[in-house]
Design an enzyme around this catalytic site. Structure first.
Site, mmCIF file in Angstrom:
data_model
loop_
_atom_site.group_PDB
_atom_site.id
_atom_site.type_symbol
_atom_site.label_atom_id
_atom_site.label_comp_id
_atom_site.label_asym_id
_atom_site.label_seq_id
_atom_site.Cartn_x
_atom_site.Cartn_y
_atom_site.Cartn_z
ATOM 1 N NE ARG A 152 35.051 -31.293 21.048
ATOM 2 C CZ ARG A 152 35.764 -31.770 22.044
ATOM 3 N NH1 ARG A 152 35.543 -32.981 22.499
ATOM 4 N NH2 ARG A 152 36.677 -31.052 22.631
ATOM 5 C CG ASP B 88 57.907 -4.674 10.778
ATOM 6 O OD1 ASP B 88 57.459 -5.519 11.572
ATOM 7 O OD2 ASP B 88 57.935 -4.843 9.547
ATOM 8 C CE LYS C 90 51.046 -11.730 10.956
ATOM 9 N NZ LYS C 90 52.503 -11.625 11.164
ATOM 10 C CD GLU D 266 51.039 0.566 15.495
ATOM 11 O OE1 GLU D 266 49.887 0.278 15.871
ATOM 12 O OE2 GLU D 266 52.041 -0.096 15.814
ATOM 13 C CE LYS E 48 49.819 -3.844 8.676
ATOM 14 N NZ LYS E 48 49.604 -5.301 8.675
#
Lengths: 275, 275, 275, 275, 275, 275
Positions: free
Chosen positions: B96, B214, B131, B191, B163
């Site tokens: 599995r 963005d 994500k 960045e 950000k």
């Protein structure tokens, strides 16, 4: 969830994302206190918001936290889910993990709810499988429950599920069941994956508690459920989805297991804004 | 992948599924040797098959293993991927987990390949985000690479991404970049997530290595890329998918990041049969 | 530093020193509350005092703590660094580890500061290497930063550094860089260790971000820096110390890496007195 | 060293350096097999080479390894220490950690050997302290032994050492020793740190096994050793180095503990070359 | 047992005994190869000998091992159980742990066998409880099975057992069962601890799978078993021992749980001799 | 006990019992606050009650706790030991582990106290062995101390114990002791297991600190103790119990080691009631 287990797993997730540190936040952020709001960007069934607080506790002792929605609530696009007030550093450390958890879990809960709602008037309940993302199973199974499903076994360890390979290896259904009864905990239920009516009969006579009707047509399932009514629990399994779930529920089975609850669920859209 | 890291993570996944043991297999299975074949049940780009062998090694020392397809190969429905010969116990312990890993990773690789193929004639490359499913990130990022994408940073620890919240906290783009240059490793790229052309200008003048465009329209992106050509690397970001990726690629950006590579990928269909 | 990572590493250090317990303190000490003062016994640049508090928290919830000096401050012989008030047991549990950490880190910070001060008027900054004590790297790298240096990459995982063996194996500088660009995260910088001007030229033309001028004489370094000005970052490396660092800085390189920051630093002298 | 302990600590060191992977080697290296030679670049006492093989085993099963020098051997500049033949990937994964371990440990062994040789004709032996680098203690203590020293206690857990703070807290030397005898394992020795002859007398009368003569002048030490001859083991401690160790040894003490064995040792110079 | 789980737990046990090393063996032993024989010093039912080999593998790769008796065999005083040939170091590292495991487990297996044999002619089987030594549960439960018992649930996680406190908290037997059915995995059995016949009736009507007859006299148990025959599984519990087990078995219950299997078992006598 | 070590071990025990969660309590229990009383159901010497509070802290931050009896107190049947007030969930999570710890430890403490009391008027003290339950040693050794015994070494790592196999391997008692003195920490005592008076003489002359009189008759032990008075510590060992301990104590030995303190102790009876 066991608080000790939860803490250990959340620590693992945080180390995965941040390892020894956050290169950006540690360079750039002051210790200023900010308010963050987690908000829905679409409609969905909420799952995972209860883990925000234990996550924050791993990073910091000082924060305030308010939750506006409960696990399992339908949240509408634009609604507030939670507010956190803490240092920016703490917020930025947990933001992504926090969102990843809620988005993935809510995606599963929403998918589950939709399927569960389709068969609400029938006996059958939606259940999950072991087809979960490695490392995130207990949260995915939790999300199924929040969405209105019932969990199947959590793993190999907590109940007996005899499949074709076990039967082949044991030398038949009866031998396999007998071996399971002799060796497994008597508190474990014994389920047998059956391919046809003959196997179902054999399994029930040998004492199976649960019978999995694997990839059968609805007519066969209906006949089996009627014939063996009250002698076992019946689980329908195999390629069941939105299109055929109602037909399957009408057969009278007790549980309908759907791997897609976890392996075909996609994320819901939410974000965290800082004021 | 670091072999020590790989072993530790695979152990964690096996404990998640089997904890102290497999109630069924230990009761039912003999020690007989069997051959198992992993086979595709639909067409997809294969990823994750290289982890079968280290997984088997955690359980048993004695097995033989052959791989018929390479990572990144298109596998057609019905084709054999791998064959294992080992004790039934070993096979059933890893089955599995083995399938879960390949199915999830191949799903991501296939989705990535499709998007990458759409923009093959342009400069831009497809890249991923943070994500990812908690606990499975390094495998999901690996699958993106196998699918033909390029990885973005692996986590908070290995490069600087400034950000809006960092900028707010630092008191402006320039201050944030200056702080990052003073504190982060000089081997880290810097960045900056930019909302408009003014921010891009400010970021580039302050020494940003990479600029994230963005949620901009393609016209704006094209203008920015032309104006600042050669002065930074350009990453397009925000709700990019099959429908608009070619338009975005035409703007001349270097990278197109797509969260959906991981959060909207679904599993491919494969199975393991024992002879 | 990531608080989860910090806690786990400090726990490891405490287990190394005390394993299941402290044979002396548990036998001898009452629960009485005492005040302890950590004091400098020579002049040095302080590093590591911020870890005293998280260390105390591992042992006890009840203590008070005051820090009189900041990370990076020059502390003079005899000055107080910190005061702790807690049970004697708690103090004696952490005393040695606490001092070991501060003494080692301050030794590194002081050595770094001295070298950094020598080249303060030049463009170049002092940087470290991976030549750190196994198990203590992140603290040693942190101490370099506190001392006024800039960190090089933290490990094998967070940027690309192509050395002679990689080049040999890849079949040349260009092939190695091309492979790195195809496989590594695009957020990783690519550095190439160069033995002569020809290699520098090749590396820069193939797109290296950083060029390591390895064991070159200052004249060669100067010529290279001038010739390729603005096309890469230049790191001087190889047997640089107090005697030649100014000469190296004058060549115009951006960074000067010095293994001795960590492998030839010795401890500063401090002690902890209980009132 | 306990093989289980050794493996766990080496894994921790490899994760510290490589975490999830080696960005360079995984991108650039083929699977080609190479020969690597570890060679001395100065004269020193070798320590740590026995750990190369268990380190390689963590990464790979296939390699050949030959060791030309023994732990504790004086190695001359230019001499070969070991040869490894394995895939380049494996070599590059362990190279830096391997060298860091040998360089640090050999530095300690060499420093220890020099001091031990100075007092070879006296009764006294050189011993270490708990002033070791956090996370690397057992290897540093091992290096002291390889260098010709004798280990003091390994940590707080394996013998009793009563210091001034314990005595203060217990209400006197006798009470502290009595408490230790009542509570600690009877297989633990009891050592008392003494500041003057009066304390030595008190400690010996109360049953101390070992007496630490802390920061005493050599005249006092000589008098104490003669007066209490045969009634305890004597350890001289406090700011002992190359300049005064012979004088201290002449006092007749049994052990001379020197923190500088570990905290003022610097690395020896070696390298690893690939053919 | 899951091989990954087994390895991790055995490692924990070895670290408990040897931590960083074996002070005696490492000082004293040569690498000479010796033969060791494990031999019974009294009569008992063997359990735990299957763990010798995985234990040896943690320490060394080179050893030979032969097992002369099977798990669950009656071994007579003087008989050989196993022979190991390996380096003395390896033998002395595992000797004590190896014996401790077999002695404790065989003590439990022997006690279980004796009780199981007393009721061999009845329907009832002997089962265990969660009253096990912390850190050693899975081995103690395994020993019960080897001795001829059947395991009850392994812990809190693998089935539902509703006790008086749960009932009190839920507001009655029915509410508690309904809550369990709604929330727990449907593969979990639901057991209710009952103090009298009324509770049994209530529990069975609400759908309990298993009913625990807690501290009831045998007359009451017999009546309940007859009245509710075929509607639930019956477990007798509470102060059952050699003196009353046959009486309890005669009531017709399915399982008899006995905490003393684990908490009143004592070690069997064996030793390991080196030739 | 080291608080960090204690927390890690208690976490391991909780994971053993509850893994990812408590199926019953999470389904059934409300968050209501309850009072629980731990009470003795027979007379015994209490040990382990100090671990209740750290155990509760692993699960919850909010609880109140009072302890009415001290470690080592004789508790009479019916007396209250402790009261906890907390949420039912917290109580049910820790109840079984809490009781298991106290019952096992108090059993050992009580057995130790009885034997210690029998020889209270003699010089000899009762001591333990390494014959402890794997995974629970430090708590079992702690219980011996609480019961009035003195601990022997904690494991292989904290002192030297030379047995017949070591002597055989080293080539005699003297060689073994010399090797131990050369290699082990000088703070380790050296004990030699002796089979007869000749070996005792040899061991003492070679510098053994402690001599184990292994399986000797009391007459031999008495003669040895008198002959070598003051030259070593004497430990009597081998099949000593309630019937012969006084005779052994009369020989004048210093310590009497009894494996049965741990391997033949059985649990005391206590329970936890919720109001």
């Amino acid at each position: 969830m066991n608080p000790v287990f939860l803490k250990k797993v959340l620590e693992f997730y945080l180390l995965e994302d941040a390892f020894f540190g956050d290169a950006t936040t540690e360079a750039v952020s002051s210790g200023s206190i900010r308010k963050a709001t987690i908000r829905a960007k679409e409609d969905f069934v909420l799952a995972g918001a209860v883990f925000i607080e234990p996550l924050l506790e791993l990073i910091d002792e000082k924060f305030s936290f308010r939750l506006f929605k409960g696990e399992g609530d339908w949240v509408r696009c634009g609604e507030e889910i939670a507010r956190i007030e803490s240092s920016v550093k703490t917020l930025l450390y947990v933001e992504r993990l926090c969102l990843n958890m809620i988005q993935r879990m809510s995606g599963i809960a929403t998918k589950t709810r939709k399927l569960a709602d389709m068969i609400r008037q029938y006996r059958a309940k939606v259940t999950d499988t072991r087809k979960t993302t490695p490392g995130f199973r207990f949260f995915e199974k939790y999300a199924v429950k929040v969405g209105g499903g019932v969990n199947h076994r959590m793993g190999l360890f907590d109940s007996v599920l005899i499949k074709d390979n076990h039967i082949h290896d044991a030398g038949g259904v009866k031998k396999a069941i007998r071996a399971a009864k002799a060796s497994a905990s008597f508190t474990n239920t014994i389920e047998v994956e059956c391919a046809d009516e003959g196997m179902v009969e054999e399994a029930i006579e040998a004492g199976a508690d649960i019978v999995m009707l694997d990839n059968m047509d609805t007519e066969t399932m209906r006949r089996i459920v009627q014939r063996f009514h009250g002698r076992a629990i019946f689980e329908a399994s195999g390629r069941i989805n939105e299109n055929n779930i109602v037909e399957v529920a009408k057969t009278g089975v007790d549980f309908i297991s759907i791997g897609a609850l976890t392996h075909h669920a996609v994320w819901v859209d939410i974000n965290m804004d800082l004021e």
